[in-house]
Motif scaffolding. Structure first.
Motif, PDB file in Angstrom:
ATOM      1  N   UNK A   5       0.937  -1.284  -0.065  1.00 49.56           N
ATOM      2  CA  UNK A   5      -0.206   0.090  -0.050  1.00 49.56           C
ATOM      3  C   UNK A   5       0.870   1.162  -0.096  1.00 49.56           C
ATOM      4  N   UNK A   6       0.606   2.252  -0.394  1.00 49.83           N
ATOM      5  CA  UNK A   6       1.143   3.499  -0.566  1.00 49.83           C
ATOM      6  C   UNK A   6       1.238   4.280   0.590  1.00 49.83           C
ATOM      7  N   UNK A   7       1.577   5.259   0.754  1.00 50.11           N
ATOM      8  CA  UNK A   7       1.903   6.102   2.220  1.00 50.11           C
ATOM      9  C   UNK A   7       1.533   7.539   1.753  1.00 50.11           C
ATOM     10  N   UNK A   8       0.787   8.277   2.692  1.00 47.90           N
ATOM     11  CA  UNK A   8       1.008   9.619   2.382  1.00 47.90           C
ATOM     12  C   UNK A   8      -0.623  10.154   2.487  1.00 47.90           C
ATOM     13  N   UNK A   9      -0.715  11.447   2.218  1.00 48.25           N
ATOM     14  CA  UNK A   9      -2.352  12.058   2.248  1.00 48.25           C
ATOM     15  C   UNK A   9      -2.953  11.964   0.967  1.00 48.25           C
ATOM     16  N   UNK A  10      -3.824  11.316   0.915  1.00 44.74           N
ATOM     17  CA  UNK A  10      -4.646  11.036  -0.256  1.00 44.74           C
ATOM     18  C   UNK A  10      -6.132  10.949  -0.377  1.00 44.74           C
ATOM     19  N   UNK A  11      -6.839  11.179  -1.481  1.00 43.53           N
ATOM     20  CA  UNK A  11      -8.477  11.114  -1.405  1.00 43.53           C
ATOM     21  C   UNK A  11      -8.500   9.464  -1.292  1.00 43.53           C
TER      22      UNK A  11
END
Length: 472
Positions: free
Chosen positions: A232-238
């Motif tokens: 899974x990616x990490x960070x702030x996203x929709x």
């Protein structure tokens, strides 16, 4: 037809129960004598054979007196006049009521479910055979199926709520559940899929081939999907949340914060905010314990108050909290039918029943198309929330990357991190596809567990923090 109340009054006459409640609770503001008989069973089929088969019965009472903000509570697993008299010693710790006793709950003739006993309706051997049939069918679905676990469970609870003013409320509550878990293996990689369903009805629905076959299909599809997942990616996203079970995030991150005790004490992030905008326009959240046969439904709550539909947030505006009798009286509002307890050995507190967000007008596919890069969360596992701050962390059991407005590859290890009250203001789209979960929710609070329901439509949320193992 057998009267279920006979299980409560083997050693105590119903009139004697009323006399004892009047005698011991007469000087209290509120309270009740809560009588309960329960029977439960559970079957665990694992590794190709029956591993566990449990059957339990029990009965007892809880005696609760309330004076002001103080509660005295005692319980025993023996329903008799002598045991109730002994338990009443606890009530002597209360100061005598200085005002008029609280009025009794309203009467109701609603019935949210059958009173029949699911445990006795189907022979033991048939229940074991069902587990075996599901196990065999799941293993035959796909050569990658490495392990199958099937569990089948039911309970039947008979209660009487007896008050000092002569009020007596009665309820009989069935509950059934089926769980299917599948481990799929491809080479050295193993992944899990799960599906469960149930409610306040009899075993009949669970024994229908179309029901348990669908449970297999959903669990297997999730396991096979996870075999193909990437980090899974990490960070702030929709984030787009799917309909139905993802409403557990709403339950934990927002629902608990709307319970009356936290708000009376001022420890919720929603305390003192009735009439204020707490969510985006279009967001309406309700708690409804009066939906027929749902897992979280009750004909009456555990204080005798009829359940009902309570609008908590309407078009983004906070309208009210869910209440038991104690907190409602101290806050000067009506009880909402949410006084719940795990069993006779526990005092009631304000708890959710079926909590969900109403549908909006957006097409779910169109909501996904708005996201150039984000994730789609279809199912959740465990989660944690801090009631005071509203901060939450939830793990996804099935999720996908969204690329260019389309659902792309499945991802593994995604967690959603945020703040409940803040998330409500970041909702940018509400689907027209409201779904309730299929009857597997268990809510914990204050050391007590009760069955609960959740639900929501597809939601588009801007700016959630996604925890993962890959870079966005």
């Amino acid at each position: 037809m057998l009267d279920p109340r006979k299980f409560l009054y083997r050693s105590l006459d119903p009139e004697e129960a009323k006399r004892l409640a009047s005698k011991h609770l007469a000087h209290c503001d509120d309270g009740e004598l809560y009588l309960q008989y329960s029977a439960s069973e559970a079957f665990g089929f694992d590794d190709g054979r029956l591993k566990t088969a449990d059957y339990n019965t029990g009965s007892g009472f809880g005696l609760r007196g309330v004076a002001g903000e103080t509660t005295a509570f005692s319980h025993a697993n023996e329903i008799s006049a002598a045991a109730i008299d002994r338990a009443a010693a606890t009530l002597k710790l209360l100061d005598p009521a200085k005002g008029q006793p609280a009025p009794p709950p309203a009467r109701t003739n609603q019935a949210m479910y059958t009173s029949d006993d699911p445990l006795s309706a189907i022979p033991f051997a048939d229940k074991v055979a069902l587990c075996q049939t599901i196990d065999a069918a799941a293993r035959a679905r796909d050569p990658r199926v490495a392990q199958v676990a099937v569990s089948l469970a039911a309970s039947w609870s008979v209660i009487d709520i007896v008050r000092a003013d002569g009020f007596v409320a009665h309820d009989v509550r069935p509950l059934v559940r089926l769980n299917v878990q599948i481990v799929a293996q491809d080479g050295d990689r193993r992944e899990t899929g799960y599906h469960g369903l149930g409610g306040r009805y009899l075993y009949d629905d669970l024994f229908k081939p179309e029901t348990w076959n669908r449970a297999i299909d959903v669990a297997l599809a999730q396991a096979l999907t996870n075999l193909e997942s990437v980090a899974a990616p990490a960070g702030e996203m929709s984030v787009v949340l799917g309909p139905g079970w993802p409403g557990v995030l709403l339950h934990e991150a927002i629902g608990h914060g709307l319970e009356g005790d936290f708000n009376r004490k001022g420890t919720s992030a929603f305390s003192g905010r009735i009439g204020e905008r707490v969510a985006a326009p279009g967001v309406t959240v309700v708690d409804d314990g009066a939906i027929g046969s749902r897992r979280g439904s009750l004909t009456i709550d555990d204080e005798g108050t009829p359940t009902r539909r309570n609008v908590l947030i309407e078009d983004g505006i906070l309208k009210g909290y869910i209440q038991d009798r104690l907190n409602a009286r101290l806050m000067g509002v009506e009880p909402t039918g949410n006084g719940r307890r795990e069993s006779f050995a526990h005092a009631p507190m304000p708890r959710m029943t079926n909590t969900f967000m109403l549908a909006g007008n957006d097409d779910p596919n169109e909501l996904v198309s708005r996201v150039p890069d984000g994730i789609y969360a279809k199912s959740f596992g465990g989660g944690q929330v801090d009631i005071t701050s509203g901060k939450f962390v939830f793990s996804c059991t099935e999720a996908y990357r969204i690329r260019g407005g389309r659902i792309a590859e499945p991802i593994k290890g995604a967690t959603l991190i945020g703040n409940g009250p803040t998330v409500l203001t970041k909702i940018r789209g509400i689907g027209n596809d409201l779904e309730l979960d299929e009857g597997v929710g268990i809510c914990g609070k204050g050391g007590q567990s009760v069955p609960a329901g959740v639900g929501q439509p597809t939601l588009l949320i801007d700016g959630l923090t996604v925890g993962g193992t890959a870079t966005a």
